[in-house]
Design a protein around this motif. Structure first.
Motif, PDB file in Angstrom:
ATOM      1  N   MET A   1      59.708  49.643  46.770  1.00  0.00           N
ATOM      2  CA  MET A   1      58.294  49.901  46.522  1.00  0.00           C
ATOM      3  C   MET A   1      58.264  49.826  44.677  1.00  0.00           C
ATOM      4  O   MET A   1      59.134  50.399  44.130  1.00  0.00           O
ATOM      5  N   PRO A   2      57.407  48.887  44.284  1.00  0.00           N
ATOM      6  CA  PRO A   2      57.325  48.932  42.742  1.00  0.00           C
ATOM      7  C   PRO A   2      56.708  50.250  42.289  1.00  0.00           C
ATOM      8  O   PRO A   2      56.110  51.141  42.755  1.00  0.00           O
ATOM      9  N   GLU A   3      57.133  50.458  40.917  1.00  0.00           N
ATOM     10  CA  GLU A   3      56.863  51.677  40.313  1.00  0.00           C
ATOM     11  C   GLU A   3      55.407  51.700  40.019  1.00  0.00           C
ATOM     12  O   GLU A   3      54.704  52.964  40.139  1.00  0.00           O
ATOM     13  N   THR A   4      54.554  50.864  39.901  1.00  0.00           N
ATOM     14  CA  THR A   4      53.223  50.910  39.427  1.00  0.00           C
ATOM     15  C   THR A   4      52.524  49.611  40.242  1.00  0.00           C
ATOM     16  O   THR A   4      52.947  48.731  40.558  1.00  0.00           O
ATOM     17  N   THR A   5      51.355  50.036  41.004  1.00  0.00           N
ATOM     18  CA  THR A   5      50.585  49.477  41.874  1.00  0.00           C
ATOM     19  C   THR A   5      49.261  49.129  41.266  1.00  0.00           C
ATOM     20  O   THR A   5      48.680  49.950  40.655  1.00  0.00           O
ATOM     21  N   ILE A   6      49.013  47.690  41.223  1.00  0.00           N
ATOM     22  CA  ILE A   6      47.797  47.230  40.655  1.00  0.00           C
ATOM     23  C   ILE A   6      46.604  47.228  41.496  1.00  0.00           C
ATOM     24  O   ILE A   6      46.745  46.607  42.557  1.00  0.00           O
ATOM     25  N   ARG A   7      45.541  48.116  41.466  1.00  0.00           N
ATOM     26  CA  ARG A   7      44.592  48.184  42.203  1.00  0.00           C
ATOM     27  C   ARG A   7      43.507  47.179  42.099  1.00  0.00           C
ATOM     28  O   ARG A   7      43.014  47.012  41.013  1.00  0.00           O
ATOM     29  N   VAL A   8      43.341  46.091  43.022  1.00  0.00           N
ATOM     30  CA  VAL A   8      42.363  44.933  42.810  1.00  0.00           C
ATOM     31  C   VAL A   8      41.308  44.840  43.715  1.00  0.00           C
ATOM     32  O   VAL A   8      41.459  45.412  44.737  1.00  0.00           O
ATOM     33  N   ALA A   9      40.217  44.401  43.059  1.00  0.00           N
ATOM     34  CA  ALA A   9      38.949  44.406  44.077  1.00  0.00           C
ATOM     35  C   ALA A   9      38.608  42.541  43.947  1.00  0.00           C
ATOM     36  O   ALA A   9      38.818  41.978  42.743  1.00  0.00           O
ATOM     37  N   ILE A  10      37.973  42.467  44.939  1.00  0.00           N
ATOM     38  CA  ILE A  10      37.619  41.003  45.057  1.00  0.00           C
ATOM     39  C   ILE A  10      36.272  40.881  45.534  1.00  0.00           C
ATOM     40  O   ILE A  10      35.687  41.488  46.043  1.00  0.00           O
ATOM     41  N   VAL A  11      35.362  40.000  44.677  1.00  0.00           N
ATOM     42  CA  VAL A  11      33.998  39.823  44.595  1.00  0.00           C
ATOM     43  C   VAL A  11      33.550  38.367  44.687  1.00  0.00           C
ATOM     44  O   VAL A  11      34.114  37.689  43.722  1.00  0.00           O
ATOM     45  N   ASP A  12      33.175  38.023  45.783  1.00  0.00           N
ATOM     46  CA  ASP A  12      32.900  36.828  46.220  1.00  0.00           C
ATOM     47  C   ASP A  12      31.791  36.704  47.499  1.00  0.00           C
ATOM     48  O   ASP A  12      32.009  37.506  48.155  1.00  0.00           O
ATOM     49  N   ASP A  13      30.747  35.765  47.344  1.00  0.00           N
ATOM     50  CA  ASP A  13      29.748  35.876  48.428  1.00  0.00           C
ATOM     51  C   ASP A  13      30.203  35.155  49.480  1.00  0.00           C
ATOM     52  O   ASP A  13      29.572  35.049  50.768  1.00  0.00           O
ATOM     53  N   HIS A  14      31.324  34.239  49.456  1.00  0.00           N
ATOM     54  CA  HIS A  14      31.809  33.521  50.733  1.00  0.00           C
ATOM     55  C   HIS A  14      32.839  34.526  51.534  1.00  0.00           C
ATOM     56  O   HIS A  14      33.891  34.860  50.908  1.00  0.00           O
ATOM     57  N   PRO A  15      32.602  34.865  52.543  1.00  0.00           N
ATOM     58  CA  PRO A  15      33.704  35.718  53.432  1.00  0.00           C
ATOM     59  C   PRO A  15      35.155  35.092  53.373  1.00  0.00           C
ATOM     60  O   PRO A  15      36.065  35.649  53.432  1.00  0.00           O
ATOM     61  N   VAL A  16      35.247  33.617  53.633  1.00  0.00           N
ATOM     62  CA  VAL A  16      36.248  32.951  53.854  1.00  0.00           C
ATOM     63  C   VAL A  16      37.248  33.125  52.736  1.00  0.00           C
ATOM     64  O   VAL A  16      38.571  33.333  52.594  1.00  0.00           O
ATOM     65  N   VAL A  17      36.630  33.159  51.457  1.00  0.00           N
ATOM     66  CA  VAL A  17      37.308  33.114  50.260  1.00  0.00           C
ATOM     67  C   VAL A  17      37.808  34.584  50.093  1.00  0.00           C
ATOM     68  O   VAL A  17      38.986  34.630  49.492  1.00  0.00           O
TER      69      VAL A  17
END
Length: 229
Positions: A1-17
């Protein structure tokens, strides 16, 4: 497991994307998808209350709060959150608008998966992330207007001096050869060193100048007065 985890959010109006980005990014051990949003207003609300490191932001979304406005609001209330614009529109002005609003980077949606993943990690480390042609166009527009719109950490005089002093004499020679358009092999022949050694110097230059690739390194070096084109 990595020492640091990058917490990522996704913003897009297309569900498929959103689904595609989620599926790909979840394969990386050091990335955790913490939330998603389908519009700017939702993104602003989520960013305000959720622990987030990186927001991948679409720029063109319905409603009054589009991607640029969402970047501006999130950056205003959560300057610790780094925002990476990911858009279908590869335009100089859109890049400038996003960067001026507070984005740390601007990538096109047809970017390779590896470059996107690398860009997220670079952004998480506080480095600007911009594709070469967009960076060049943005810099050209910036110079033409005599403005300083890009949020570069090399903007202050103190920071400029730090970056200049951090380069060794050999690294400056390699950087000058890069500015002349030489390949690593040509630089090695010119300076009497191996191509492998040149690659090491280029990596050090990119790291010391806090940039994404060799093209950005040259452009920053020009701005700092290290080399002339």
């Amino acid at each position: 497991m990595p020492e640091t985890t990058i917490r990522v959010a996704i913003v897009d109006d297309h569900p498929v994307v959103r689904e595609g980005l989620r599926a790909f990014l979840q394969l990386a051990e050091d990335i955790e998808i913490v939330w998603e949003a389908e519009n700017g207003d939702h993104a602003v609300a989520m960013a305000e209350r959720a622990q987030t490191d990186i927001v991948i932001m679409d720029l063109v979304m319905p409603g009054a709060c589009d991607g640029v406005e969402a970047i501006r609001r999130i950056h205003g209330q959560r300057p610790d959150v780094r925002i990476l614009a990911l858009t279908s529109f590869q335009q100089e002005q859109a890049a400038l608008d996003a960067l001026s609003a507070g984005a740390i980077g601007y990538l096109h949606k047809d970017v390779s998966p590896d470059l996107l993943l690398g860009g997220i990690r670079q952004a998480a480390a506080g480095h600007m992330v911009i594709e070469e042609n967009i960076w060049a166009a943005a810099q050209k527009a910036e110079y033409a207007r005599g403005e300083a719109t890009l949020p570069m950490d090399v903007a202050s005089e103190q920071s400029k001096q730090t970056h200049v002093e951090s380069l060794t004499q050999r690294e400056r020679q390699v950087l000058a050869a890069m500015a002349e358009g030489h390949s690593n092999k040509e630089i090695g022949a010119k300076l009497g060193i191996s191509e492998k050694t040149v690659k090491v110097h280029v990596s050090h230059i990119i790291a010391k100048l806090n940039v994404f690739d060799r093209t950005q390194a040259v452009l920053v070096a020009v701005k700092l007065g290290l080399v002339d084109l």
